[in-house]
Design an enzyme around this catalytic site. Sequence first.
Site, PDB file in Angstrom:
ATOM      1  N   SER A 166      49.739  76.332  51.035  1.00 49.34           N
ATOM      2  CA  SER A 166      49.286  75.031  51.558  1.00 49.34           C
ATOM      3  C   SER A 166      50.398  74.354  52.350  1.00 49.34           C
ATOM      4  O   SER A 166      50.231  73.261  52.867  1.00 49.34           O
ATOM      5  CB  SER A 166      48.814  74.121  50.416  1.00 49.34           C
ATOM      6  OG  SER A 166      49.816  73.955  49.445  1.00 49.34           O
ATOM      7  N   ASN A 215      50.972  70.287  38.933  1.00 48.79           N
ATOM      8  CA  ASN A 215      49.671  69.621  38.860  1.00 48.79           C
ATOM      9  C   ASN A 215      49.795  68.099  38.850  1.00 48.79           C
ATOM     10  O   ASN A 215      49.062  67.403  39.547  1.00 48.79           O
ATOM     11  CB  ASN A 215      48.888  70.111  37.642  1.00 48.79           C
ATOM     12  CG  ASN A 215      48.594  71.608  37.735  1.00 48.79           C
ATOM     13  OD1 ASN A 215      48.835  72.219  38.786  1.00 48.79           O
ATOM     14  ND2 ASN A 215      48.103  72.200  36.661  1.00 48.79           N
ATOM     15  N   THR A 251      16.169  44.591  69.494  1.00 45.51           N
ATOM     16  CA  THR A 251      15.698  45.322  68.322  1.00 45.51           C
ATOM     17  C   THR A 251      14.934  46.509  68.896  1.00 45.51           C
ATOM     18  O   THR A 251      14.293  46.384  69.946  1.00 45.51           O
ATOM     19  CB  THR A 251      14.764  44.482  67.428  1.00 45.51           C
ATOM     20  OG1 THR A 251      13.589  44.156  68.168  1.00 45.51           O
ATOM     21  CG2 THR A 251      15.430  43.190  66.957  1.00 45.51           C
ATOM     22  N   HIS A 252      15.029  47.627  68.234  1.00 47.66           N
ATOM     23  CA  HIS A 252      14.407  48.863  68.747  1.00 47.66           C
ATOM     24  C   HIS A 252      14.907  49.193  70.161  1.00 47.66           C
ATOM     25  O   HIS A 252      14.202  49.838  70.925  1.00 47.66           O
ATOM     26  CB  HIS A 252      12.879  48.771  68.762  1.00 47.66           C
ATOM     27  CG  HIS A 252      12.293  48.230  67.499  1.00 47.66           C
ATOM     28  ND1 HIS A 252      11.853  49.030  66.472  1.00 47.66           N
ATOM     29  CD2 HIS A 252      12.107  46.947  67.074  1.00 47.66           C
ATOM     30  CE1 HIS A 252      11.397  48.266  65.480  1.00 47.66           C
ATOM     31  NE2 HIS A 252      11.549  47.005  65.820  1.00 47.66           N
ATOM     32  N   SER A 276      35.452  62.715  86.357  1.00 44.39           N
ATOM     33  CA  SER A 276      34.779  64.005  86.251  1.00 44.39           C
ATOM     34  C   SER A 276      35.496  65.000  87.139  1.00 44.39           C
ATOM     35  O   SER A 276      36.024  64.655  88.189  1.00 44.39           O
ATOM     36  CB  SER A 276      33.321  63.851  86.681  1.00 44.39           C
ATOM     37  OG  SER A 276      32.828  65.073  87.190  1.00 44.39           O
ATOM     38  N   LYS A 279      32.156  59.556  89.230  1.00 48.47           N
ATOM     39  CA  LYS A 279      32.011  59.306  87.796  1.00 48.47           C
ATOM     40  C   LYS A 279      33.180  58.550  87.172  1.00 48.47           C
ATOM     41  O   LYS A 279      34.331  58.753  87.527  1.00 48.47           O
ATOM     42  CB  LYS A 279      31.857  60.631  87.035  1.00 48.47           C
ATOM     43  CG  LYS A 279      30.562  61.352  87.275  1.00 48.47           C
ATOM     44  CD  LYS A 279      29.334  60.556  86.863  1.00 48.47           C
ATOM     45  CE  LYS A 279      29.190  60.467  85.350  1.00 48.47           C
ATOM     46  NZ  LYS A 279      28.899  61.789  84.753  1.00 48.47           N
ATOM     47  N   ASN A 293      33.813  57.859  83.160  1.00 46.10           N
ATOM     48  CA  ASN A 293      33.141  58.156  81.894  1.00 46.10           C
ATOM     49  C   ASN A 293      33.775  57.439  80.700  1.00 46.10           C
ATOM     50  O   ASN A 293      34.999  57.330  80.616  1.00 46.10           O
ATOM     51  CB  ASN A 293      33.164  59.669  81.644  1.00 46.10           C
ATOM     52  CG  ASN A 293      32.369  60.429  82.686  1.00 46.10           C
ATOM     53  OD1 ASN A 293      31.379  59.917  83.203  1.00 46.10           O
ATOM     54  ND2 ASN A 293      32.806  61.641  82.992  1.00 46.10           N
ATOM     55  N   GLU A 326      32.364  57.845  73.505  1.00 38.35           N
ATOM     56  CA  GLU A 326      31.580  59.029  73.133  1.00 38.35           C
ATOM     57  C   GLU A 326      32.219  59.788  71.977  1.00 38.35           C
ATOM     58  O   GLU A 326      31.538  60.254  71.063  1.00 38.35           O
ATOM     59  CB  GLU A 326      31.449  59.963  74.337  1.00 38.35           C
ATOM     60  CG  GLU A 326      30.578  59.393  75.442  1.00 38.35           C
ATOM     61  CD  GLU A 326      30.696  60.260  76.692  1.00 38.35           C
ATOM     62  OE1 GLU A 326      29.869  61.161  76.855  1.00 38.35           O
ATOM     63  OE2 GLU A 326      31.624  60.044  77.491  1.00 38.35           O
ATOM     64  N   TYR A 335      43.077  71.054  36.111  1.00 34.78           N
ATOM     65  CA  TYR A 335      43.417  71.489  37.465  1.00 34.78           C
ATOM     66  C   TYR A 335      42.789  72.838  37.781  1.00 34.78           C
ATOM     67  O   TYR A 335      42.771  73.758  36.962  1.00 34.78           O
ATOM     68  CB  TYR A 335      44.943  71.587  37.649  1.00 34.78           C
ATOM     69  CG  TYR A 335      45.318  72.020  39.058  1.00 34.78           C
ATOM     70  CD1 TYR A 335      45.417  71.084  40.081  1.00 34.78           C
ATOM     71  CD2 TYR A 335      45.517  73.370  39.369  1.00 34.78           C
ATOM     72  CE1 TYR A 335      45.715  71.489  41.382  1.00 34.78           C
ATOM     73  CE2 TYR A 335      45.817  73.771  40.667  1.00 34.78           C
ATOM     74  CZ  TYR A 335      45.914  72.823  41.667  1.00 34.78           C
ATOM     75  OH  TYR A 335      46.195  73.213  42.950  1.00 34.78           O
ATOM     76  N   GLN A 394      43.315  72.076  45.840  1.00 32.06           N
ATOM     77  CA  GLN A 394      44.185  72.098  47.013  1.00 32.06           C
ATOM     78  C   GLN A 394      43.391  71.769  48.289  1.00 32.06           C
ATOM     79  O   GLN A 394      43.959  71.354  49.291  1.00 32.06           O
ATOM     80  CB  GLN A 394      44.822  73.487  47.125  1.00 32.06           C
ATOM     81  CG  GLN A 394      45.796  73.649  48.248  1.00 32.06           C
ATOM     82  CD  GLN A 394      46.539  74.973  48.137  1.00 32.06           C
ATOM     83  OE1 GLN A 394      47.385  75.146  47.260  1.00 32.06           O
ATOM     84  NE2 GLN A 394      46.230  75.901  49.010  1.00 32.06           N
ATOM     85  N   LYS A 425      43.302  68.122  50.543  1.00 29.91           N
ATOM     86  CA  LYS A 425      44.232  67.513  51.500  1.00 29.91           C
ATOM     87  C   LYS A 425      43.759  67.502  52.939  1.00 29.91           C
ATOM     88  O   LYS A 425      43.766  66.462  53.606  1.00 29.91           O
ATOM     89  CB  LYS A 425      45.596  68.176  51.393  1.00 29.91           C
ATOM     90  CG  LYS A 425      46.278  67.729  50.131  1.00 29.91           C
ATOM     91  CD  LYS A 425      47.500  68.484  49.783  1.00 29.91           C
ATOM     92  CE  LYS A 425      47.684  68.429  48.290  1.00 29.91           C
ATOM     93  NZ  LYS A 425      46.723  69.273  47.544  1.00 29.91           N
TER      94      LYS A 425
END
Length: 465
Positions: free
Chosen positions: A27, A114, A163-164, A285, A291, A293, A298, A325, A330, A333
Amino acid sequence: MNSENKHLWHGRFELKAADDLMAYTESISFDRRLWLDDITGSRAHARMLGHVGLLSVNEVDAIIQALATIEKEMLSSEFRFLDSDEDIHTAIERRVTEIAGAAGAKLHTARSRNDQVATAFRLWTKRELGVVCGHIADLCRVFREKAETAGFGSGAAYLPGYTHLQRAQPVLLSHHLLAHGWAFMRDIERLHDAIKRLNVSPLGAGALAGTSLPIDPEFTANELGFAKPFDNSLDAVSDRDFVAESLSALALVAVHLSRLGEEWVLWTSEEFGFAKLNDAWATGSSMLPQKKNPDIAELARGKSGRLIGNLTGFLATMKSLPLAYNRDLQEDKEPLFDAVDQVRRGLIAMSGMISTASFNTERMQTAADQPTMAATDLAEYLVRRGIPFRESHAIVGSMVRKVVDEGAQLRDLVATSEHFGDDALELLNPGSAVANRSSRGAAGPNAVPDQVARYDAELKRVTVH
Ligand code: ARG
């Protein structure tokens, strides 16, 4: 076996671990970022061992000195990792022993990896969640500054509320911006709540059952700034609720960033045209010269999927683990490191994007001044005249139908309606619909200033810790 290259368990094993075992189980490639917290934990542990008389003053000094050297080596990238360093805890302990000799070999007295790893990871999480909270607060301040510029009182900028995703009622731009701020302030509180529960020291639990040696877990908990030591050794080494809670709170931050991002994608589109990004915070772009962007917005939307995945993946890892344990732990993380990194960068990027963006308030207001946006105000006008709301809703609804289907002007319909007096025409004036939203927490200039005061107080409350 080369003495430099010994595994921690070399006494029990005849053969050196296979390279492919190490390649799969190591690790160190990701947990090396716990180095500072491991040193902090080891320092506290060494002092405790000295305090209870398991180490002499000289031995404690030698270990503390060695840890200071390692800290320097880490900071200057001079620390030399070995292939046999399975994780950061092994690497640091190995180096302590190289530097401090016999004293170093005593550092692991009454400690297991541990409880060591659980301690280091709690220290890391506590600090990093605090950092994330700071970045959330910065974003909340950006909303507040932008709200200030947009204004709260009469004459303040307004736009259609939806709304919607259909135009519904006009709202002040400041009100809309602060709506996101309130969600993020709840995130700060949620993270602080997670910190409160993770603030327990597992150090002294040993491998799983504590130790026969006269250690003092209260001492190390104090040294490390934890609120208290663990109460149950099995729980101490196997509990990763703090990881799940942190991932959950961070996933919600990511979802808030995603919803905000989606709006900015819409707002910066030609169709909406409500906002314009600063060049430095937008991308072009490779093929289409025209463009500009909103990539930050996003990706804030896109990365929320990954944050949700980190949470659900980790819960799946945890769900069948018996006490105490297991090496599966492990896997705690990488998801949390990733969640913290992504959320932190997302918050910073969104703050920069929004703080430097400009609004096309004229376009917002034109959209909001569409006469049918005052439909509810017309219905409420009739309510004031004693007509039950259901009935007034139907009266105004049929007028709107004529506008939509027959191209009639709402103003003409109101002017000639038996239900309305001349004063009702004022409701159709530009800006009047938003001016009328005045109840507590509402979207208009009579209500928003009070909200702003409460927003400031809340931001202060959640950032004073
Ligand atoms: N690298 C391990 C982890 O992060 C450290 C604990 C290993 N403990 C053990 N008994 N093998 O969980």
